[in-house]
Design an enzyme around this catalytic site. Sequence first.
Site, mmCIF file in Angstrom:
data_model
loop_
_atom_site.group_PDB
_atom_site.id
_atom_site.type_symbol
_atom_site.label_atom_id
_atom_site.label_comp_id
_atom_site.label_asym_id
_atom_site.label_seq_id
_atom_site.Cartn_x
_atom_site.Cartn_y
_atom_site.Cartn_z
ATOM 1 N N CYS A 1 0.827 -1.303 -0.011
ATOM 2 C CA CYS A 1 0.139 0.002 -0.031
ATOM 3 C C CYS A 1 0.760 1.374 0.023
ATOM 4 O O CYS A 1 0.648 2.232 -0.703
ATOM 5 C CB CYS A 1 -1.163 0.020 1.159
ATOM 6 S SG CYS A 1 -0.487 -0.884 2.698
ATOM 7 N N ARG B 1 7.539 -11.040 5.034
ATOM 8 C CA ARG B 1 6.940 -10.788 6.501
ATOM 9 C C ARG B 1 7.654 -12.002 7.386
ATOM 10 O O ARG B 1 7.832 -13.019 6.842
ATOM 11 C CB ARG B 1 5.290 -10.781 6.938
ATOM 12 C CG ARG B 1 4.844 -9.647 6.008
ATOM 13 C CD ARG B 1 3.299 -9.783 6.194
ATOM 14 N NE ARG B 1 2.699 -8.886 5.411
ATOM 15 C CZ ARG B 1 1.235 -8.797 5.227
ATOM 16 N NH1 ARG B 1 0.530 -9.482 5.790
ATOM 17 N NH2 ARG B 1 0.681 -7.919 4.503
ATOM 18 N N LYS C 1 -14.500 -2.659 7.480
ATOM 19 C CA LYS C 1 -13.988 -3.574 6.691
ATOM 20 C C LYS C 1 -14.936 -4.908 6.361
ATOM 21 O O LYS C 1 -15.766 -4.937 7.393
ATOM 22 C CB LYS C 1 -12.509 -4.167 6.968
ATOM 23 C CG LYS C 1 -12.716 -5.121 8.281
ATOM 24 C CD LYS C 1 -11.176 -6.086 8.366
ATOM 25 C CE LYS C 1 -11.288 -6.772 9.620
ATOM 26 N NZ LYS C 1 -10.067 -7.434 9.663
ATOM 27 N N GLN D 1 0.574 -10.963 -2.660
ATOM 28 C CA GLN D 1 -0.718 -10.506 -2.516
ATOM 29 C C GLN D 1 -1.390 -9.951 -3.856
ATOM 30 O O GLN D 1 -0.838 -9.385 -4.703
ATOM 31 C CB GLN D 1 -1.004 -9.271 -1.451
ATOM 32 C CG GLN D 1 -0.357 -9.714 -0.176
ATOM 33 C CD GLN D 1 -0.344 -8.574 0.742
ATOM 34 O OE1 GLN D 1 0.025 -7.484 0.292
ATOM 35 N NE2 GLN D 1 -1.318 -8.459 1.758
ATOM 36 N N HIS E 1 -8.474 -0.612 0.507
ATOM 37 C CA HIS E 1 -7.714 -1.691 0.343
ATOM 38 C C HIS E 1 -8.524 -2.924 -0.100
ATOM 39 O O HIS E 1 -9.543 -2.972 0.541
ATOM 40 C CB HIS E 1 -6.882 -2.074 1.688
ATOM 41 C CG HIS E 1 -6.001 -0.946 2.100
ATOM 42 N ND1 HIS E 1 -4.650 -0.895 2.095
ATOM 43 C CD2 HIS E 1 -6.469 0.013 2.824
ATOM 44 C CE1 HIS E 1 -4.080 0.210 2.569
ATOM 45 N NE2 HIS E 1 -5.294 0.893 3.064
ATOM 46 N N HIS F 1 -5.858 -1.170 -4.795
ATOM 47 C CA HIS F 1 -6.267 0.114 -4.024
ATOM 48 C C HIS F 1 -7.034 0.922 -4.937
ATOM 49 O O HIS F 1 -6.727 1.192 -5.995
ATOM 50 C CB HIS F 1 -5.151 0.811 -3.551
ATOM 51 C CG HIS F 1 -4.198 -0.093 -2.312
ATOM 52 N ND1 HIS F 1 -3.211 -0.769 -2.831
ATOM 53 C CD2 HIS F 1 -4.442 -0.323 -0.853
ATOM 54 C CE1 HIS F 1 -2.564 -1.406 -1.935
ATOM 55 N NE2 HIS F 1 -3.301 -1.062 -0.746
ATOM 56 N N ASP G 1 -3.044 -7.555 -4.673
ATOM 57 C CA ASP G 1 -3.304 -6.361 -4.049
ATOM 58 C C ASP G 1 -4.169 -5.191 -5.151
ATOM 59 O O ASP G 1 -3.763 -5.189 -6.053
ATOM 60 C CB ASP G 1 -2.147 -5.581 -3.387
ATOM 61 C CG ASP G 1 -2.264 -5.330 -1.939
ATOM 62 O OD1 ASP G 1 -3.427 -5.251 -1.562
ATOM 63 O OD2 ASP G 1 -1.406 -5.031 -1.346
#
Length: 691
Positions: A387, A416, A518, A434, A564, A438, A436
Amino acid sequence: MRSSIPQTQHCKAPVSTMPIARLLRSMACPALHTRLSQTCSDQFGRIPAAAWLAARQSSTAARNTLAGKNIFQLRAAVETVQAATQQQEQPQKQPQFMSLPTSDESETLLRIRHSCAHIMAMAVQRLHKDAQVTIGPWIDRGFYYDFDLATPLSDKELKAIRKEMQKIMRLNLPFIREELSAEEAEARIRAAGEPYKLEILQSITARDPAAPITIYHIGEADHPSHWWDLCAGPHVASTGAIQPDAFELETVAGAYWRGDEKNAMLQRIYGTAWESAEQLAAYQALKAEAARRDHRKLGQELDLFSIQESAGGGLVFWHPKGGIVRHHMEAFWKELHLARGYDLVYSPHIAKVDLWKTSGHFDFYSENMFDQMQVENEEYQLKPMNCPFHVAMYKDGYFSYRDLPKRWAELGTVYRYERSGTMHGLFRVRGFTQDDAHIFCLPEQIEPEIRGVLDLVQEVLTAFGFTQYEVNLSTRPEKHVGEPGMWDVAEDALRGALAAKGWDYVVDEGGGAFYGPKIDVKIQDAIGRKWQCSTIQLDFNLPQRFDMTYVDANAAKQRPIMIHRAIFGSMERFFGILVENYAGAFPLWLAPVQARLLPVNDAVAPYVQQVAQQMRAAGIRVEVMERASIAKMIRTAEKAKTPVMAVVGAKEAEAGGLAVRLYGGSDLGSLPAGEVITRIVEANRMRGAEF
């Protein structure tokens, strides 16, 4: 709540068949094998190669029908054998399992499991006088308790502990709640010599000096079997409320006190408990089926991926067969996102630490980040998130309200830190990709954008065979950033989008992140397990921390809303879920090898290569098997869970056909090669599960 996509809203979902055993394969006798082999040679090219499939998979009765016959009699018997075979070779249906509620779904089971943890701790201390108790919570489908013991426990000792627990249950001792002062609780804990319980008590009072302190007794204080534990409850009324044949102790594992490797290593006993022996049996059947589907085992057997310890734990190596499945997952994902108005972006794997300080990750997420690296006297950080990179791209531009929304999607690999003891196959790793995206939008665009994301979630998950969902909406917590009015607008937009979708959902009041509400979507797999995958998260924090702006209709600068969202969650985890959902037998459009050609003899090799070339030109993933006995080639193809197997003998080569057999046992007989190609191409186009 469970949501099911109405049939009118989507194409037929992929359906998998998971055979348990290939019992019929071993029934053909060697003599019959030899005679049928000859019939498929150039000299005796009058019996189609499909006869191989019938003979090799026939029942004892059908095999005896063929035994002792000459070539001409064999030809006449083929139809009889095939008829008998087709009756037996029905594709295996998905296993059916009893509904098995989690502790969150059943307060009765929660109480049973929590009480079992206490009874187990009592039993362990009766058998091991030196055992010190720590914590013993319920979990989704069971319970555990951590002990500090001088001698290690083994799985063999679980039988004795279980027997002692059954004795306690048969005594029907009451669970008695007692509330007392922190001082009195401390005195009792010290007298009992339980240092871990003392530490728990001190942490409770440090957090809230006025917190109520309770202990639960098993039995009256003057009963010879009396036992107690510091606990907030809840529990069943008495030990007799638990059926002695409805629980099981499963395994012993190591666990650090408080999850910190600097602390003492404890011994954790896991167990499961149910309302009835029937539920326990159903759970054990589910567990056995889950073990059969374990993606770690299947990943090795099917040569899909590996985790090379020499390179480091939690780092995934995608082998060619797993790599091609991932390629098609990614290609579908990209194609669909471009069609739905997203732009694809790519970002680096590292960045200066300053970026992570601005985003707040350095302060609040550092325990999950790898150590920094020095590059020309500056500190760089492997990215744990995508992000901040997308925010940096946004900051590089200048946007008015007319330019929004912006939808940017990336298959971005992040890193991670995970402790070695917490990693688990593809489900918990140190490096993963991911899916991902946005969305940067105006406040009034939140609801339509969320609706678009929910539509996309449905479209993607349906393509991979998932149509049963559990949906949760998490709302504003007590501690949060952002104006209350904006939270209200955002939460109303999420509710409105879910209502428009017609999905049932559960509200987790106060369960949102501090930076926004969320929606979470859990999928249900073929054996009823639920997996958290898709997340849609609003963020009021990053736009503020990075001073993101757009220019409104009055030429004033305003903050954009940031959304997100991920659908797979991560490629690795979703791939592992797919492997287990299909037990390694991927739907046709996704299978690493869609078709295998099985040549009966060398004479048909030119025709086989010609068909293979035509298949590859049509985009079909095909392999020509190395010449061997038909039985061996079929076994190899079945073991590899190949959706379509095509035997080619002299008759097929002469007629331009293929003797088709499907994974799961269905024998379709001889089909024109062009028809086989057309069917697989159509399955690829429609992302179909079946031939």
